[in-house]
Design an enzyme around this catalytic site. Structure first.
Site, PDB file in Angstrom:
ATOM      1  N   THR A 152       0.855  -1.188   0.000  1.00  0.00           N
ATOM      2  CA  THR A 152       0.000   0.000   0.000  1.00  0.00           C
ATOM      3  C   THR A 152       0.895   1.243   0.000  1.00  0.00           C
ATOM      4  O   THR A 152       0.682   2.183  -0.784  1.00  0.00           O
ATOM      5  CB  THR A 152      -0.933  -0.007   1.234  1.00  0.00           C
ATOM      6  OG1 THR A 152      -1.774  -1.160   1.131  1.00  0.00           O
ATOM      7  CG2 THR A 152      -1.787   1.240   1.297  1.00  0.00           C
ATOM      8  N   ASN A 191      -5.445  -9.165  -8.377  1.00  0.00           N
ATOM      9  CA  ASN A 191      -5.589  -9.896  -7.110  1.00  0.00           C
ATOM     10  C   ASN A 191      -6.937 -10.586  -6.946  1.00  0.00           C
ATOM     11  O   ASN A 191      -7.077 -11.453  -6.100  1.00  0.00           O
ATOM     12  CB  ASN A 191      -5.371  -8.951  -5.928  1.00  0.00           C
ATOM     13  CG  ASN A 191      -6.185  -7.684  -6.026  1.00  0.00           C
ATOM     14  OD1 ASN A 191      -6.125  -6.974  -7.024  1.00  0.00           O
ATOM     15  ND2 ASN A 191      -6.961  -7.392  -5.008  1.00  0.00           N
ATOM     16  N   CYS A 246      -9.356  -6.735   1.460  1.00  0.00           N
ATOM     17  CA  CYS A 246      -9.558  -5.380   1.993  1.00  0.00           C
ATOM     18  C   CYS A 246     -11.001  -4.954   1.845  1.00  0.00           C
ATOM     19  O   CYS A 246     -11.494  -4.164   2.611  1.00  0.00           O
ATOM     20  CB  CYS A 246      -8.714  -4.353   1.260  1.00  0.00           C
ATOM     21  SG  CYS A 246      -7.183  -4.960   0.698  1.00  0.00           S
ATOM     22  N   SER A 252       4.930  -6.878  -1.831  1.00  0.00           N
ATOM     23  CA  SER A 252       4.572  -7.023  -0.423  1.00  0.00           C
ATOM     24  C   SER A 252       5.093  -8.366   0.086  1.00  0.00           C
ATOM     25  O   SER A 252       4.897  -9.400  -0.569  1.00  0.00           O
ATOM     26  CB  SER A 252       3.053  -6.986  -0.306  1.00  0.00           C
ATOM     27  OG  SER A 252       2.672  -7.198   1.026  1.00  0.00           O
ATOM     28  N   ALA A 253       5.727  -8.359   1.268  1.00  0.00           N
ATOM     29  CA  ALA A 253       6.322  -9.599   1.787  1.00  0.00           C
ATOM     30  C   ALA A 253       5.269 -10.630   2.200  1.00  0.00           C
ATOM     31  O   ALA A 253       5.445 -11.828   1.987  1.00  0.00           O
ATOM     32  CB  ALA A 253       7.222  -9.281   2.982  1.00  0.00           C
ATOM     33  N   HIS A 254       4.142 -10.157   2.771  1.00  0.00           N
ATOM     34  CA  HIS A 254       3.232 -11.145   3.382  1.00  0.00           C
ATOM     35  C   HIS A 254       2.442 -11.960   2.363  1.00  0.00           C
ATOM     36  O   HIS A 254       1.798 -12.944   2.713  1.00  0.00           O
ATOM     37  CB  HIS A 254       2.299 -10.474   4.402  1.00  0.00           C
ATOM     38  CG  HIS A 254       1.185  -9.644   3.847  1.00  0.00           C
ATOM     39  ND1 HIS A 254      -0.088 -10.136   3.704  1.00  0.00           N
ATOM     40  CD2 HIS A 254       1.136  -8.360   3.420  1.00  0.00           C
ATOM     41  CE1 HIS A 254      -0.881  -9.174   3.240  1.00  0.00           C
ATOM     42  NE2 HIS A 254      -0.158  -8.086   3.045  1.00  0.00           N
TER      43      HIS A 254
HETATM   44  N1  PLP Z   1      -1.656  -4.531  -4.288  1.00  0.00           N
HETATM   45  C1  PLP Z   1      -2.236  -5.731  -4.470  1.00  0.00           C
HETATM   46  C2  PLP Z   1      -2.438  -6.244  -5.861  1.00  0.00           C
HETATM   47  C3  PLP Z   1      -2.645  -6.491  -3.380  1.00  0.00           C
HETATM   48  O1  PLP Z   1      -3.223  -7.684  -3.566  1.00  0.00           O
HETATM   49  C4  PLP Z   1      -2.438  -5.959  -2.072  1.00  0.00           C
HETATM   50  C5  PLP Z   1      -2.928  -6.696  -0.880  1.00  0.00           C
HETATM   51  O2  PLP Z   1      -4.084  -7.084  -0.811  1.00  0.00           O
HETATM   52  C6  PLP Z   1      -1.826  -4.710  -1.928  1.00  0.00           C
HETATM   53  C7  PLP Z   1      -1.449  -4.027  -3.069  1.00  0.00           C
HETATM   54  C8  PLP Z   1      -1.565  -4.115  -0.582  1.00  0.00           C
HETATM   55  O3  PLP Z   1      -0.498  -4.785   0.050  1.00  0.00           O
HETATM   56  P1  PLP Z   1      -0.153  -4.584   1.583  1.00  0.00           P
HETATM   57  O4  PLP Z   1      -1.081  -5.470   2.341  1.00  0.00           O
HETATM   58  O5  PLP Z   1       1.276  -5.012   1.706  1.00  0.00           O
HETATM   59  O6  PLP Z   1      -0.315  -3.140   1.912  1.00  0.00           O
END
Ligand code: PLP
Length: 404
Positions: free
Chosen positions: A86, A174, A351, A222-224
């Protein structure tokens, strides 16, 4: 008492790997020295001059070098650690747009507020960053997608104007898994004198990510999502890309991202990324047949329709995401019913899973609202199997049949 206890008390099948993933042993090991309490731990501030600080600095730079290699960036100073994708998306969009506008104005080549082009199926981190950019005087253009979420060189080119400064197109979606031809899109943007950012969060570890080869100017990770820790991410900025950091502070990360660095997080992030890249082909070999099996079996059921048309074996979609709509049903109730049977899945993205509105991605695919309200995303992990899929299908049938 941690909230995790309710899930741990029973057997669960976790099919929500696009939302997040369990920490891998490699990342846990890499973080351990920095999580050890007291003076025995490696706790230094990576910016301190003394030995304890220098140890932390070395660890941070080792992590950066590892990420540089794994993502095939050219130089370690193109990699900045952030608090997650994010932040990386916001920093890339706002930081590049503002700096590129300043640069263009100084050259006398920009008389408007500047424009940014994005797709309608971006993650909220990109979509909402452009809302902020609108307040800063930029105009936002949308790049058209087809029924499967794909954009083409023509639709990209059609969204670019003389005063467009930046285009952002996610490498892979996603919610439905659509993969975009990022290398060709970046080249097309460059031909129009436009910088190119990609959100590669869901692509990492699933399809090839080659930053130098693809020619993108910026990318977010993103690591997670790849079995690393939460709250850590990477912003890739190709050397020479205009960038104005929006986080004001001590100028850490070579001025790209202020704030005392999360050394443990960076070490865990680097270990998880290296592991995900190394296992990418094995991962796809495991998940893709299960993806295809789930699409086939679920879509044989009377109320179920696929959200996108995924041919068996297709590389046009991520190997681990299945997205279907269940007619006459509502996602949240289905998710809770499946949860009670031990299966973890999502509606659109994690989210937005608290919202009753259909996902913006499914709306952009022209899926009618009443159908999109029954959408489910199943995202497979390294442990995917046909047996797991069969257990899921059985529970799914029970839940859908019981719907009155
Ligand atoms: N971008 C995409 C395509 C995602 O799937 C996500 C997480 O759901 C994010 C950005 C945001 O990542 P983070 O949770 O590391 O802020």
């Amino acid at each position: 008492m941690p909230a995790a206890s309710s899930a741990h008390a029973r057997h669960i099948i976790y099919l929500d790997n696009a939302a997040t993933t369990p920490l891998c042993e490699e990342a846990a090991q890499a973080m351990r020295p920095y999580m050890t309490p007291g003076i025995e731990g490696t706790f230094g501030n990576a910016n301190s001059l003394h030995a304890i600080g220098r140890d932390a600095f070395s660890a941070l730079e080792e992590a950066r070098a590892s990420v540089t290699r794994a993502l095939r960036a050219q130089r370690p100073d193109e990699i900045a650690f952030t608090s997650g994708a994010t932040e990386s998306d916001n920093a890339a969009l706002i930081g590049i747009a503002v700096a590129a506008r300043e640069k263009a104005r100084l050259k006398g080549g920009l008389s408007t507020g500047g424009r940014i082009a994005i797709t309608r199926i971006e993650h909220d981190a990109v979509l909402n960053a452009t809302r902020l950019l609108k307040d800063l005087g930029f105009a936002i253009d949308f790049i058209d997608n087809d029924r499967n979420g794909r954009i083409t060189l023509d639709t990209l080119a059609a969204a670019l104007h003389d005063d467009t400064l930046l285009a952002s197109v996610m490498t892979a979606n996603n919610e439905v898994g659509t993969v975009q031809p990022v290398k060709e899109l970046a080249a097309c943007a460059h031909e129009h004198g436009v910088l190119f950012h990609t959100d590669a969060v869901q692509a990492l570890g699933k399809i090839e990510v080659d930053l130098s080869g693809s020619g993108v100017d910026a990318a977010s990770f993103s690591a997670h999502k790849v079995r690393g820790p939460k709250g850590v991410g990477v912003l890739y900025l190709k050397a020479g890309t205009p960038f104005r950091p929006y986080m004001a502070g001590g100028g850490q990360e070579r001025g790209l991202r202020s704030g005392t660095q999360n050394v443990a997080g960076a070490a865990g992030c680097a270990a998880a990324i290296a592991r995900a890249v190394e296992r990418r082909e094995a991962y796809a070999n495991v998940t893709k047949p299960v993806r295809d099996y789930l699409y086939t079996r679920l879509c044989e059921l009377p109320k179920v329709a696929p959200s996108v048309s995924v041919e068996p074996g297709s590389d046009d979609f991520l190997p681990n995401i299945v997205n279907v709509c269940v007619k006459g049903c509502e996602s949240q109730t289905l998710i809770m019913q499946l949860d009670m049977r031990g299966f973890c899945i999502s509606g659109g993205s994690a989210c937005s899973s608290n919202s009753l509105d259909p996902s913006h991605v499914l709306s952009a695919l022209s899926i009618p609202r009443n159908l999109a309200q029954g959408s489910l995303r199943i995202s497979l992990g390294e442990d995917a199997s046909i047996q797991q899929a069969d257990l899921f299908i059985e529970a799914f049938k029970e839940v859908v049949d019981a719907w009155s």
